[in-house]
Motif scaffolding. Structure first.
Motif, PDB file in Angstrom:
ATOM      1  N   ALA A 145      -7.115   2.791  10.105  1.00 46.20           N
ATOM      2  CA  ALA A 145      -7.757   1.841   9.185  1.00 46.20           C
ATOM      3  C   ALA A 145      -6.813   0.689   8.870  1.00 46.20           C
ATOM      4  CB  ALA A 145      -8.176   2.560   7.906  1.00 46.20           C
ATOM      5  N   LEU A 146      -5.563   1.016   8.593  1.00 44.41           N
ATOM      6  CA  LEU A 146      -4.575  -0.040   8.355  1.00 44.41           C
ATOM      7  C   LEU A 146      -4.385  -0.900   9.599  1.00 44.41           C
ATOM      8  CD1 LEU A 146      -1.891   1.963   6.330  1.00 44.41           C
ATOM      9  CD2 LEU A 146      -3.398   0.179   5.443  1.00 44.41           C
ATOM     10  N   GLY A 147      -4.452  -0.259  10.784  1.00 48.99           N
ATOM     11  CA  GLY A 147      -4.309  -1.006  12.031  1.00 48.99           C
ATOM     12  C   GLY A 147      -5.390  -2.063  12.206  1.00 48.99           C
ATOM     13  N   LYS A 148      -6.572  -1.808  11.693  1.00 49.81           N
ATOM     14  CA  LYS A 148      -7.657  -2.780  11.767  1.00 49.81           C
ATOM     15  C   LYS A 148      -7.375  -4.022  10.921  1.00 49.81           C
ATOM     16  CE  LYS A 148     -11.669   0.140  12.816  1.00 49.81           C
ATOM     17  NZ  LYS A 148     -12.269  -0.778  13.816  1.00 49.81           N
ATOM     18  N   LEU A 149      -6.420  -3.897   9.978  1.00 47.55           N
ATOM     19  CA  LEU A 149      -6.122  -4.995   9.049  1.00 47.55           C
ATOM     20  C   LEU A 149      -4.766  -5.628   9.339  1.00 47.55           C
ATOM     21  CD1 LEU A 149      -7.249  -3.148   5.793  1.00 47.55           C
ATOM     22  CD2 LEU A 149      -8.580  -4.830   7.093  1.00 47.55           C
ATOM     23  N   ARG A 150      -4.239  -5.406  10.536  1.00 44.11           N
ATOM     24  CA  ARG A 150      -2.869  -5.864  10.786  1.00 44.11           C
ATOM     25  C   ARG A 150      -2.727  -7.388  10.833  1.00 44.11           C
ATOM     26  NH1 ARG A 150      -4.624  -3.407  15.510  1.00 44.11           N
ATOM     27  NH2 ARG A 150      -4.726  -4.751  17.350  1.00 44.11           N
ATOM     28  N   ASP A 151      -3.856  -8.114  10.871  1.00 42.20           N
ATOM     29  CA  ASP A 151      -3.767  -9.570  10.779  1.00 42.20           C
ATOM     30  C   ASP A 151      -3.632 -10.047   9.334  1.00 42.20           C
ATOM     31  OD1 ASP A 151      -6.343  -8.679  10.191  1.00 42.20           O
ATOM     32  OD2 ASP A 151      -7.278 -10.585  10.789  1.00 42.20           O
ATOM     33  N   ARG A 152      -3.707  -9.100   8.378  1.00 44.44           N
ATOM     34  CA  ARG A 152      -3.550  -9.416   6.960  1.00 44.44           C
ATOM     35  C   ARG A 152      -2.108  -9.161   6.540  1.00 44.44           C
ATOM     36  NH1 ARG A 152      -8.828  -8.870   4.656  1.00 44.44           N
ATOM     37  NH2 ARG A 152      -7.873  -9.526   2.707  1.00 44.44           N
ATOM     38  N   HIS A 153      -1.691  -9.781   5.437  1.00 41.58           N
ATOM     39  CA  HIS A 153      -0.343  -9.569   4.907  1.00 41.58           C
ATOM     40  C   HIS A 153      -0.335  -8.341   4.001  1.00 41.58           C
ATOM     41  CE1 HIS A 153       1.499 -13.157   6.514  1.00 41.58           C
ATOM     42  NE2 HIS A 153       0.510 -13.896   6.049  1.00 41.58           N
ATOM     43  N   PHE A 154       0.394  -7.312   4.381  1.00 39.13           N
ATOM     44  CA  PHE A 154       0.619  -6.151   3.524  1.00 39.13           C
ATOM     45  C   PHE A 154       1.755  -5.326   4.119  1.00 39.13           C
ATOM     46  CE2 PHE A 154      -2.298  -4.427   6.671  1.00 39.13           C
ATOM     47  CZ  PHE A 154      -1.755  -3.180   6.958  1.00 39.13           C
ATOM     48  N   ALA A 155       2.353  -4.500   3.267  1.00 42.41           N
ATOM     49  CA  ALA A 155       3.349  -3.527   3.709  1.00 42.41           C
ATOM     50  C   ALA A 155       2.834  -2.135   3.367  1.00 42.41           C
ATOM     51  CB  ALA A 155       4.686  -3.779   3.019  1.00 42.41           C
ATOM     52  N   PHE A 156       3.213  -1.170   4.167  1.00 45.80           N
ATOM     53  CA  PHE A 156       2.767   0.212   3.963  1.00 45.80           C
ATOM     54  C   PHE A 156       3.983   1.094   3.712  1.00 45.80           C
ATOM     55  CE2 PHE A 156       1.497   4.372   6.040  1.00 45.80           C
ATOM     56  CZ  PHE A 156       0.805   4.829   4.933  1.00 45.80           C
ATOM     57  N   VAL A 157       3.996   1.751   2.551  1.00 45.45           N
ATOM     58  CA  VAL A 157       5.089   2.658   2.199  1.00 45.45           C
ATOM     59  C   VAL A 157       4.605   4.090   2.381  1.00 45.45           C
ATOM     60  CG1 VAL A 157       6.580   3.490   0.343  1.00 45.45           C
ATOM     61  CG2 VAL A 157       6.174   1.039   0.617  1.00 45.45           C
ATOM     62  N   LEU A 158       5.319   4.828   3.206  1.00 45.35           N
ATOM     63  CA  LEU A 158       5.000   6.230   3.496  1.00 45.35           C
ATOM     64  C   LEU A 158       6.088   7.081   2.846  1.00 45.35           C
ATOM     65  CD1 LEU A 158       3.051   8.079   5.122  1.00 45.35           C
ATOM     66  CD2 LEU A 158       4.629   7.840   7.053  1.00 45.35           C
TER      67      LEU A 158
ATOM     68  N   MET B 108       0.868  -1.180   0.000  1.00 45.92           N
ATOM     69  CA  MET B 108       0.000   0.000   0.000  1.00 45.92           C
ATOM     70  C   MET B 108       0.907   1.232   0.000  1.00 45.92           C
ATOM     71  SD  MET B 108      -2.961  -1.587   0.447  1.00 45.92           S
ATOM     72  CE  MET B 108      -2.371  -3.111  -0.288  1.00 45.92           C
ATOM     73  N   LEU B 109       0.682   2.159  -0.902  1.00 45.03           N
ATOM     74  CA  LEU B 109       1.554   3.323  -1.042  1.00 45.03           C
ATOM     75  C   LEU B 109       0.823   4.625  -0.737  1.00 45.03           C
ATOM     76  CD1 LEU B 109       4.200   4.762  -2.085  1.00 45.03           C
ATOM     77  CD2 LEU B 109       3.142   4.706  -4.361  1.00 45.03           C
ATOM     78  N   PHE B 110       1.396   5.413   0.167  1.00 48.09           N
ATOM     79  CA  PHE B 110       1.010   6.817   0.330  1.00 48.09           C
ATOM     80  C   PHE B 110       2.198   7.633  -0.156  1.00 48.09           C
ATOM     81  CE2 PHE B 110       1.440  10.811   2.552  1.00 48.09           C
ATOM     82  CZ  PHE B 110       0.174  11.362   2.525  1.00 48.09           C
ATOM     83  N   LEU B 111       1.997   8.429  -1.198  1.00 43.03           N
ATOM     84  CA  LEU B 111       3.065   9.267  -1.744  1.00 43.03           C
ATOM     85  C   LEU B 111       2.506  10.678  -1.925  1.00 43.03           C
ATOM     86  CD1 LEU B 111       5.584   8.297  -4.537  1.00 43.03           C
ATOM     87  CD2 LEU B 111       4.578  10.581  -4.443  1.00 43.03           C
ATOM     88  N   SER B 112       2.816  11.543  -0.971  1.00 43.12           N
ATOM     89  CA  SER B 112       2.303  12.896  -1.000  1.00 43.12           C
ATOM     90  C   SER B 112       3.000  13.685   0.099  1.00 43.12           C
ATOM     91  CB  SER B 112       0.778  12.905  -0.786  1.00 43.12           C
ATOM     92  OG  SER B 112       0.250  14.208  -0.955  1.00 43.12           O
ATOM     93  N   ARG B 113       2.691  14.980   0.160  1.00 37.86           N
ATOM     94  CA  ARG B 113       3.185  15.796   1.263  1.00 37.86           C
ATOM     95  C   ARG B 113       2.565  15.293   2.566  1.00 37.86           C
ATOM     96  NH1 ARG B 113       1.552  21.391   2.831  1.00 37.86           N
ATOM     97  NH2 ARG B 113      -0.126  21.069   1.348  1.00 37.86           N
ATOM     98  N   ILE B 114       3.379  15.198   3.611  1.00 44.38           N
ATOM     99  CA  ILE B 114       2.872  14.757   4.904  1.00 44.38           C
ATOM    100  C   ILE B 114       2.339  15.978   5.649  1.00 44.38           C
ATOM    101  CG2 ILE B 114       3.496  13.725   7.117  1.00 44.38           C
ATOM    102  CD1 ILE B 114       5.427  11.925   5.637  1.00 44.38           C
ATOM    103  N   HIS B 115       1.017  16.019   5.785  1.00 44.35           N
ATOM    104  CA  HIS B 115       0.340  17.214   6.296  1.00 44.35           C
ATOM    105  C   HIS B 115      -0.986  16.771   6.911  1.00 44.35           C
ATOM    106  CE1 HIS B 115      -1.973  21.001   6.070  1.00 44.35           C
ATOM    107  NE2 HIS B 115      -0.805  21.606   6.122  1.00 44.35           N
ATOM    108  N   PRO B 116      -1.485  17.471   7.939  1.00 45.18           N
ATOM    109  CA  PRO B 116      -2.769  17.082   8.539  1.00 45.18           C
ATOM    110  C   PRO B 116      -3.922  16.993   7.542  1.00 45.18           C
ATOM    111  CG  PRO B 116      -1.652  18.649   9.962  1.00 45.18           C
ATOM    112  CD  PRO B 116      -0.827  18.549   8.708  1.00 45.18           C
TER     113      PRO B 116
END
Length: 389
Positions: A236-249, A218-226
């Motif tokens: 939301a990703l935390g709710k899926l932590r029993d699933r296999h995925f990686a998160f790129v920030l 899963m990719l988030f590619l943008s300015r880090i801002h509120p």
């Protein structure tokens, strides 16, 4: 036709608007319009190391664009620095704005934009303004009292004096209409230069991050801002932590906000599967976009969303919230998921994406083809030329 594009900054740290202006000028020059940029040497908390006061060929990723930089007044007070005051820019505009047939101003609530439109009105020089989302409701709610005063004292007259208000999506036009001002808004989307396809991008990205090949990214590619809604995405990703995925920030922002996000990552047990790359450009950025399985942008508000367009052009399905102005495009062309800015809705859409890799591939192929046919800068430049005439 000689057109001057004014923008407070073209530094990459300022995000999509700065990049879009550079690409816009390149594409306009390619179809025969004599377009230039005038700006300050702003670079966020620092200053760009560039020649000042004279027109130079400014190189960006191997291509050159004519830019004239002026010094930004740089006091230690954050609010004043962000306003990007420049006395020498003011003098130059007063003396040379008549040399151009039209000025295209990018932004409001910024000294360079405000003074440029004020001078243009006094000298009867036609100009177009692109507010780049700053007249949308979420943006106006940030520092609402100050912006209300600024609008009524200075910017409202400038906006009414414009030949047109250039908006990049129907959603931005609708939000401006909510002001009840009857401004002349014209929709012209932004475009992009589509990079060459990287045949083994997915394999390269997995190797670069040392992630097993079967793990979706899963990719988030943008300015880090509120504004970007990461405080919804991470739970939301935390709710899926029993699933296999990686998160790129992939992105950068204010250090204090980045520290708060780190605490949020740990609170939702995402630290061991999150890869923080910082601000990425060039080949590394293309590998991220083309090698990921899903691009996610859960923003409160985006007047366009260039990064969404880049992901679609790379053949990567997207998950975006309804505040992103490209939501209608994604929905109507079935290029991904459009959800409410709500934790459970985001988690459910991500889960659906994880469950259907073959469908994701079909969506990605359709997205890449559609963007290549409708959103290249060459096509957009012709539309802008019609706006200027």
């Amino acid at each position: 036709m000689k057109v001057l594009h004014l923008v407070p900054s073209i530094a990459a740290v300022r995000g999509g608007t700065s990049i879009a202006v550079i690409e816009m000028v390149k594409s306009l020059r390619a179809i025969g319009i004599d377009a230039e940029i005038v700006t300050t040497n702003d670079n966020g908390k620092t200053l760009l190391d560039v020649p000042l006061h004279r027109l130079i060929d400014y190189e960006v990723e191997g291509e050159k664009v004519p830019v004239r930089f002026f010094p930004r007044f740089s006091p230690p007070i954050h609010a004043m620095r962000e306003f990007a005051f420049s006395g020498s820019l003011t003098i130059w505009l007063w003396q040379h704005l008549r040399d151009y047939d039209l000025m295209h101003v990018h932004a409001i609530f910024s000294y360079p934009a405000t003074i440029a439109m004020t001078i243009a009105r006094q000298q009867n020089i036609p100009y177009v303004n692109s507010p780049h989302g700053l007249l949308c409701q979420w943006s106006l709610q940030q520092g609402a009292q100050k912006k209300h005063i600024y609008l009524n004292l200075l910017e409202k007259a400038n906006l009414f004096g414009a030949k047109a208000i250039h908006v990049t999506a129907m959603q931005e036009q609708v939000e401006i209409e909510l002001l009840g001002w009857s401004l002349k808004t014209i929709v012209r989307p932004l475009g992009l230069q589509i990079p060459p396809a990287i045949a083994d991008a997915r394999e390269q990205l997995h190797r670069m991050l040392d992630i097993p090949s079967q793990v979706p990214i899963m990719l988030f590619l943008s300015r880090i801002h509120p504004k970007k809604g990461l405080d919804y995405l991470l739970p939301a990703l935390g709710k899926l932590r029993d699933r296999h995925f990686a998160f790129v920030l992939a992105g950068s922002g204010d250090p204090e906000y980045e520290a708060a996000l780190e605490q949020l990552l740990q609170a939702h047990h995402l630290g061991d599967r999150t890869y923080k790359l910082g601000f990425v450009t060039g080949i590394k950025k293309n590998i991220c976009l083309q090698g990921s399985d899903l691009y996610v942008l859960t923003s409160h508000s985006e007047n366009f969303g260039v990064s969404v367009l880049e992901a679609l052009a790379a053949g990567t399905p997207v998950l975006i919230t309804k505040g992103v102005a490209l939501a209608e495009l994604v929905r109507s062309q079935q290029l991904g998921w459009v959800v409410d800015l709500e934790i459970d809705a985001i988690a459910a859409a991500i889960a659906q994406s994880l469950d259907q890799p073959q469908v994701n591939q079909q969506i990605g192929d359709r997205a890449a083809k559609y963007i290549a046919e409708h959103y290249t800068w060459n096509k957009i430049a012709v539309n802008l030329q019609q706006l200027y005439i």
